[in-house]
Design an enzyme around this catalytic site. Structure first.
Site, mmCIF file in Angstrom:
data_model
loop_
_atom_site.group_PDB
_atom_site.id
_atom_site.type_symbol
_atom_site.label_atom_id
_atom_site.label_comp_id
_atom_site.label_asym_id
_atom_site.label_seq_id
_atom_site.Cartn_x
_atom_site.Cartn_y
_atom_site.Cartn_z
ATOM 1 N N TYR A 90 39.450 10.015 18.183
ATOM 2 C CA TYR A 90 39.184 10.166 16.754
ATOM 3 C C TYR A 90 40.501 10.455 16.036
ATOM 4 O O TYR A 90 41.362 11.166 16.560
ATOM 5 C CB TYR A 90 38.197 11.322 16.524
ATOM 6 C CG TYR A 90 37.871 11.546 15.065
ATOM 7 C CD1 TYR A 90 37.074 10.636 14.371
ATOM 8 C CD2 TYR A 90 38.367 12.645 14.378
ATOM 9 C CE1 TYR A 90 36.786 10.823 13.026
ATOM 10 C CE2 TYR A 90 38.084 12.848 13.038
ATOM 11 C CZ TYR A 90 37.289 11.930 12.366
ATOM 12 O OH TYR A 90 37.014 12.122 11.039
ATOM 13 N N ASP A 122 43.818 18.901 2.885
ATOM 14 C CA ASP A 122 42.980 17.703 3.079
ATOM 15 C C ASP A 122 42.180 17.426 1.808
ATOM 16 O O ASP A 122 40.964 17.597 1.771
ATOM 17 C CB ASP A 122 42.057 17.985 4.280
ATOM 18 C CG ASP A 122 41.185 16.809 4.664
ATOM 19 O OD1 ASP A 122 41.496 15.681 4.252
ATOM 20 O OD2 ASP A 122 40.186 17.048 5.374
ATOM 21 N N ASP A 180 39.329 8.310 10.071
ATOM 22 C CA ASP A 180 38.725 8.927 8.895
ATOM 23 C C ASP A 180 39.343 8.286 7.649
ATOM 24 O O ASP A 180 40.545 8.423 7.416
ATOM 25 C CB ASP A 180 39.069 10.420 8.982
ATOM 26 C CG ASP A 180 38.556 11.263 7.841
ATOM 27 O OD1 ASP A 180 37.966 10.703 6.909
ATOM 28 O OD2 ASP A 180 38.753 12.495 7.908
ATOM 29 N N ASP A 203 38.272 8.996 4.549
ATOM 30 C CA ASP A 203 37.898 9.841 3.402
ATOM 31 C C ASP A 203 36.905 9.102 2.488
ATOM 32 O O ASP A 203 35.899 8.607 2.941
ATOM 33 C CB ASP A 203 39.142 10.290 2.615
ATOM 34 C CG ASP A 203 40.019 11.260 3.401
ATOM 35 O OD1 ASP A 203 39.550 11.811 4.405
ATOM 36 O OD2 ASP A 203 41.174 11.462 3.004
ATOM 37 N N HIS A 237 35.023 5.899 8.969
ATOM 38 C CA HIS A 237 33.913 6.410 8.145
ATOM 39 C C HIS A 237 34.377 6.625 6.717
ATOM 40 O O HIS A 237 35.510 7.006 6.444
ATOM 41 C CB HIS A 237 33.266 7.668 8.739
ATOM 42 C CG HIS A 237 34.167 8.839 8.976
ATOM 43 N ND1 HIS A 237 34.564 9.684 7.983
ATOM 44 C CD2 HIS A 237 34.715 9.312 10.117
ATOM 45 C CE1 HIS A 237 35.325 10.640 8.497
ATOM 46 N NE2 HIS A 237 35.451 10.432 9.797
ATOM 47 N N GLU A 252 33.099 8.456 3.147
ATOM 48 C CA GLU A 252 32.194 9.544 2.742
ATOM 49 C C GLU A 252 31.803 9.447 1.273
ATOM 50 O O GLU A 252 32.422 8.719 0.495
ATOM 51 C CB GLU A 252 32.840 10.900 3.057
ATOM 52 C CG GLU A 252 34.037 11.226 2.194
ATOM 53 C CD GLU A 252 34.971 12.256 2.826
ATOM 54 O OE1 GLU A 252 35.139 12.266 4.062
ATOM 55 O OE2 GLU A 252 35.552 13.036 2.056
ATOM 56 N N CYS A 275 37.542 19.364 2.741
ATOM 57 C CA CYS A 275 36.949 19.444 4.080
ATOM 58 C C CYS A 275 35.444 19.602 3.941
ATOM 59 O O CYS A 275 34.953 20.382 3.117
ATOM 60 C CB CYS A 275 37.543 20.632 4.833
ATOM 61 S SG CYS A 275 36.554 21.115 6.268
ATOM 62 N N ARG A 314 29.493 8.433 5.970
ATOM 63 C CA ARG A 314 29.394 9.894 6.091
ATOM 64 C C ARG A 314 28.756 10.420 4.821
ATOM 65 O O ARG A 314 29.150 10.017 3.724
ATOM 66 C CB ARG A 314 30.793 10.487 6.284
ATOM 67 C CG ARG A 314 30.863 11.975 5.967
ATOM 68 C CD ARG A 314 32.183 12.563 6.382
ATOM 69 N NE ARG A 314 32.505 13.736 5.576
ATOM 70 C CZ ARG A 314 33.581 14.506 5.770
ATOM 71 N NH1 ARG A 314 34.422 14.234 6.750
ATOM 72 N NH2 ARG A 314 33.816 15.549 4.997
ATOM 73 N N GLU A 324 27.392 15.222 7.610
ATOM 74 C CA GLU A 324 28.416 16.271 7.648
ATOM 75 C C GLU A 324 27.805 17.652 7.449
ATOM 76 O O GLU A 324 26.813 17.819 6.721
ATOM 77 C CB GLU A 324 29.462 15.984 6.560
ATOM 78 C CG GLU A 324 30.568 17.012 6.417
ATOM 79 C CD GLU A 324 31.456 17.195 7.660
ATOM 80 O OE1 GLU A 324 30.908 17.335 8.779
ATOM 81 O OE2 GLU A 324 32.685 17.228 7.504
ATOM 82 N N ASN A 378 30.004 16.368 14.218
ATOM 83 C CA ASN A 378 31.366 16.868 13.990
ATOM 84 C C ASN A 378 31.449 18.309 14.469
ATOM 85 O O ASN A 378 30.919 19.213 13.829
ATOM 86 C CB ASN A 378 31.662 16.770 12.490
ATOM 87 C CG ASN A 378 33.015 17.331 12.109
ATOM 88 O OD1 ASN A 378 33.828 17.665 12.964
ATOM 89 N ND2 ASN A 378 33.260 17.435 10.813
HETATM 90 C C1 LIG Z 1 36.172 15.533 10.167
HETATM 91 C C2 LIG Z 1 37.106 15.819 9.049
HETATM 92 O O1 LIG Z 1 36.777 14.995 7.959
HETATM 93 C C3 LIG Z 1 38.542 15.460 9.441
HETATM 94 O O2 LIG Z 1 39.306 15.090 8.539
HETATM 95 O O3 LIG Z 1 38.888 15.619 10.610
HETATM 96 C C4 LIG Z 1 37.131 17.310 8.609
HETATM 97 C C5 LIG Z 1 37.443 18.279 9.711
HETATM 98 C C6 LIG Z 1 37.842 19.664 9.254
HETATM 99 O O4 LIG Z 1 38.444 19.826 8.179
HETATM 100 O O5 LIG Z 1 37.601 20.614 9.996
HETATM 101 C C7 LIG Z 1 35.815 17.617 7.903
HETATM 102 O O6 LIG Z 1 35.745 17.406 6.691
HETATM 103 O O7 LIG Z 1 34.872 18.063 8.573
HETATM 104 MG MG LIG Z 2 38.295 14.208 6.906
#
Ligand SMILES: C[C@](O)(C(=O)O)[C@H](CC(=O)O)C(=O)O
Ligand SMILES: [Mg+2]
Length: 299
Positions: free
Chosen positions: A48, A62, A89, A91, A116, A118, A126, A161, A191, A213
């Site tokens: 991943y 993020d 990912d 986004d 994916h 979202e 996040c 997602r 999620e 996740n």
């Molecule tokens: C899965 C996720 O989108 C990621 O970017 O890895 C994040 C992981 C995280 O920030 O812990 C998420 O949004 O869950």
């Molecule tokens: Mg992410």
């Protein structure tokens, strides 16, 4: 040596085949190309590539600051290091539905096996933080339709997602998941599920693969592979775990360096030079030049 010899289309075909078998596929997050090799060596089924890791790696939160160019380039570096399928990912898809279309083609070109997209608004955050907002259903569906229409390899996995559970509850997540599947999503990433029962409910509602996740310090309890298999999850990711572990170890090692003035006490925690060279197939490079690997490393 040098790179994976399996063409991307073949990785995708094999991935689709395994996914169709219904087994639970384990995808630890690779925080760099080298860690993807380790994941493959250990026998996992896939890699991943996390947006959270990609942005953290650059020292950024993020929140959608990374660009498609950066994400695709890093994805390509990681994907080419392994024969395993790599899911990345994307986004919110980097913009409007038309941008989503370009995102998909760029990620296909980068050799990824799937991605994916979202349904958060921009700027995203996040999925395990409070205060998220999601787009309306029409916008979410447009993103997925654009993605599906844009792909050229039908085996490139387009996963939808949905972050709506944290905002409106698991019932809304189920409704949205069904609509996303109708719009063409090959798989669903619900999620921030809080319990196995929530995974179970999503599983019962759609008949495409679902992803769990298992990110740490978030909303989900850290369920085991066996627990997730029992509720019919098909892919499990530990997106940020290896980065957290590596950074935790680096943090402690720097403290040791300050306290002790050397790292001798940390040698047992380090990847040995010999193991690193083995992982990168150093010896194989003798194929070009027999003087490349003509030394011994003491253990
Ligand atoms: C899965 C996720 O989108 C990621 O970017 O890895 C994040 C992981 C995280 O920030 O812990 C998420 O949004 O869950
Ligand atoms: Mg992410």
């Amino acid at each position: 040596m040098l790179y994976s010899t399996v063409p991307a289309a073949e990785k995708r075909r094999l991935f689709r085949e395994r996914l169709a078998s219904g087994e639970l596929l384990r995808f630890p997050g690779a925080f760099n190309p080298l860690s993807a090799r380790l994941i493959e060596r250990k026998g996992f089924e896939g890699v991943y590539i996390s947006g959270a890791v990609l942005s953290a790696d650059l020292g950024l939160p993020d929140i959608g600051l990374t660009t498609l160019t950066e994400v695709a380039a890093r994805g390509q570096q990681i994907a080419r290091m392994t024969d395993l399928p790599a899911i990345i990912d994307a986004d919110t898809g980097f913009g409007e539905p038309m941008n989503v279309a370009r995102t998909i083609q760029t990620l296909e070109d980068a050799g990824l096996a799937g991605t994916h997209i979202e349904d958060q608004i921009n700027p995203k955050r996040c999925g395990h933080l409070d205060g998220k907002s999601v787009v309306d259903e029409g916008t979410a569906l447009k993103r997925i339709r654009a993605a599906v229409d844009a792909r050229r390899d039908p085996n490139f996995l387009i996963m939808a997602r949905t972050d709506i559970a944290a905002v409106e509850g698991v019932g809304a997540a189920i409704d949205r998941a069904k609509a996303l599947v109708d719009a063409g999503a090959d798989a669903i990433f619900p999620e921030a599920m809080r319990s196995l029962a929530e995974f179970d409910a999503v599983r019962a509602a759609v008949d495409v693969p679902i992803l769990a996740n298992m990110t740490e310090f978030g909303k989900s309890e850290l369920f085991s592979v066996d627990q997730l298999r029992d509720v019919g999850v098909n892919i499990v990711i530990w997106p940020v775990s290896l980065l957290r572990i590596a950074m935790g170890a680096a943090d402690r090692a720097l403290d040791t360096l300050i306290d002790e003035g050397h790292l001798t006490s940390k040698l047992g925690e380090m990847q040995h030079r010999a193991d690193l060279y083995d992982l990168i197939d150093y010896e194989q490079y003798n194929h070009f030049d027999t003087s490349v690997f003509n030394f011994q490393i003491a253990r």
